[in-house]
Design an enzyme around this catalytic site. Structure first.
Site, PDB file in Angstrom:
ATOM      1  N   ASP A  76       0.832  -1.206   0.000  1.00 59.56           N
ATOM      2  CA  ASP A  76       0.000   0.000   0.000  1.00 59.56           C
ATOM      3  C   ASP A  76       0.865   1.254   0.000  1.00 59.56           C
ATOM      4  OD1 ASP A  76       0.867  -0.675   2.629  1.00 59.56           O
ATOM      5  OD2 ASP A  76      -0.567   0.744   3.452  1.00 59.56           O
ATOM      6  N   GLU A  77       0.290   2.336  -0.437  1.00 57.63           N
ATOM      7  CA  GLU A  77       0.878   3.672  -0.330  1.00 57.63           C
ATOM      8  C   GLU A  77       2.329   3.730  -0.789  1.00 57.63           C
ATOM      9  OE1 GLU A  77      -1.803   5.475   3.298  1.00 57.63           O
ATOM     10  OE2 GLU A  77      -0.108   4.209   3.836  1.00 57.63           O
ATOM     11  N   ALA A  78       2.622   3.034  -1.887  1.00 55.22           N
ATOM     12  CA  ALA A  78       3.977   3.055  -2.467  1.00 55.22           C
ATOM     13  C   ALA A  78       4.104   4.257  -3.398  1.00 55.22           C
ATOM     14  CB  ALA A  78       4.259   1.742  -3.188  1.00 55.22           C
TER      15      ALA A  78
END
Length: 529
Positions: A334-336
């Site tokens: 997530d949230e890369a």
């Protein structure tokens, strides 16, 4: 089939009756203790409840009779360990003797986790196909007893179990809770306590978020600075910590004794500052950043082009998989935001086969569906009710193509969201999540277009940016966690806020007996209020 149609109406009637009499229970606890709790006042709601007949009374002559197998005996000893302190009775556990409480394997119709509970004047019998079912049946039995059964000192009783039959089996096989030990570290004892609280409500997965920007929490022999240096701090700059391999194994074994499977997570390619700070070679420029103690996200990334990155990933997954007997290994994803889409796809294409090589099934946050999920992989959806149609469509398409889904909508069941604007702990980026909002939705219909067969279950994450102590965990998890457990366990036909809030209210004295400092939501008719 006729019983299937009758069960929801019967259960609803039982719970409404309980609701009608609840104020009496709250105002006269001494009188209430002399009568058995209604058979249907259980969380999660059982699939079928058929009350009737005389109650069973646990006395100093009660024995716990078990099948002659190690696992069943262990469940019997667990039950005895709950009952002995508060009743003061010996409650011997053995395979001989009649009456009393009996735990037996036999009924194959209840599946791997279901059970049948029969109660009458002569005793209580819990029957299941597997020991896990017996264990879940024991959780139901303890809720049928007065709340004082949870105390660690002798209480007056009497210890009555209402007469009748409960037949129960879970709706979903994946019923999880996630504990973030990276933002703030929680030691083995604190994790064990949370496991015991999860077991009360038939949760069967403990997802441990073991790495993030703020801390790396598991020892890795081939990369020792990950834990020693990367685990040395936490949010706010306080002393961090990590689990040795022996300590992690202790958590896994303890969870297994409560029929929970540990799902470890190593978040990547983003949320990796603790690793990047520990080893300069994992950075594209070869320079290690400082340790991070803030709460912003999206700034870190493993170097996708470097071969050493995949040596690192292979070593970490190999060592963690060897310590984890469960089926799943979570790779985050997530949230890369600091990883390009092309690099993200490349990274996931290379990492997912590593998980399979070491005998585990991939779980990733739902951004994994923006790459190509491996066959059999699960995607954990953490979007909101108003997440963009395009993002939801991406997840639904993956589900239609065979990817299983675990639902964790942040504005429904993120346990770190504030209840109200005045809640001193937690965050509100996903909105305010009161008890009713956390309960009042259906996992089976939440993502339009996702096949029903793709929904494997639900999971309630508890992120710890603002959570520091065990009391903090309790306050944010209770009373929302039991509702999530019910969404995962109980038939959709039993989901009804008006009856649920009454059953939930009855849990309050039980939590107080266990020392759980819960949020007394004004939406719930707590006893004495």
């Amino acid at each position: 089939m006729r019983e299937h149609h009758r069960t929801p109406r019967l259960l609803g009637t039982l719970l409404l009756v309980a609701a009608a009499g609840f104020s009496v229970v709250g105002s006269a606890p001494a009188a209430a203790a002399k009568t058995a709790s209604p058979l249907g006042r259980i969380v999660p709601a059982p699939a079928s409840v058929d009350p009737g007949g005389s109650p069973y009374r646990i006395t100093r002559d009660t024995r716990i009779r078990v099948d002659d197998s190690r696992e069943v005996r262990q469940v019997g000893e667990y039950l005895a360990g709950i009952l002995r302190p508060s009743t003061g009775y010996r409650l011997p556990v053995g395979s001989q003797g009649g009456g009393g409480i009996r735990l037996r394997l036999g009924d194959r119709s209840s599946g791997d986790e279901g059970y049948r509970l029969d109660s009458g004047r002569n005793g209580v019998t819990i029957t299941a196909a597997e020991p896990a079912g017996l264990f879940h049946g024991v959780q139901t039995l303890r809720q049928l007893l007065p709340a004082a059964v949870e105390k660690n000192s002798v209480q007056p009783g009497p210890w009555l179990v209402a007469g009748g039959t409960i037949k129960d089996t879970p709706r979903y096989g994946y019923r999880g809770a996630m504990l973030d030990v990276s933002r703030h570290f929680f030691d083995v004892g604190q994790v064990k306590r949370y496991i015991d609280e999860l077991a009360l409500y038939k949760v069967n997965k403990l997802h441990l978020h073991l790495s993030d920007d703020q801390g790396w929490r598991i020892a890795v022999d081939d990369w020792p600075r990950l834990a020693a240096y990367g685990g040395s701090t936490q949010v706010g700059g306080g002393r961090g910590g990590f689990y040795t391999k022996a300590q992690y194994t202790e958590i896994v074994r303890y969870a297994a004794s409560r029929y929970l499977e540990v799902v470890p997570e190593i978040d990547m390619p983003g949320h990796t500052n603790a690793a990047l700070a520990s080893y300069a070679e994992l950075n594209c420029d070869g320079t290690a950043p400082p340790l991070y103690t803030g709460t912003e996200v999206g700034f870190s990334s493993l170097c996708v082009d470097k071969p050493v990155t995949y040596d690192f990933v292979d070593d970490v997954i190999r060592e963690l998989a060897a310590l984890t007997p469960g089926r799943y290994l979570h790779i985050g994803g997530d949230e890369a935001h600091s990883t390009s889409h092309a690099d993200y796809v490349t990274f996931m294409d290379r990492v997912q086969p590593v998980v399979a090589k070491y005998g585990k099934t991939v779980i990733g946050w739902h951004q994994l569906t923006g790459a190509t999920p491996a066959k059999g992989a699960l995607a954990q959806y953490w979007g909101l009710d108003d997440t963009s149609a395009a993002e939801k469509a991406q997840v639904v398409k993956a589900a239609q193509n065979g990817t299983g889904l675990v639902l964790s909508p942040a504005d429904r069941i993120y346990l770190d969201m504030k209840y109200t604007a005045d809640t001193p702990l937690g965050q509100d980026w996903a909105g305010l999540v009161e008890v009713r909002r956390a309960y009042d939705w259906d996992p089976g219909t939440y993502l339009a277009g996702a096949p029903g067969s793709s929904i494997r279950g639900v999971e309630a994450p508890l992120w710890t940016e603002t959570i520091v102590t065990g009391a903090d965990l309790d306050h944010m998890a209770f009373p929302r966690l039991p509702g999530v457990a019910e969404l995962g366990w109980s038939p959709a036909s039993t989901h009804d806020w008006d009856t649920y809030k009454v059953r939930l209210a009855a849990q309050g004295p039980r939590w107080e007996a266990r020392g759980i400092r819960y949020y007394r939501s004004p939406q719930v008719p707590w006893p004495g209020v």
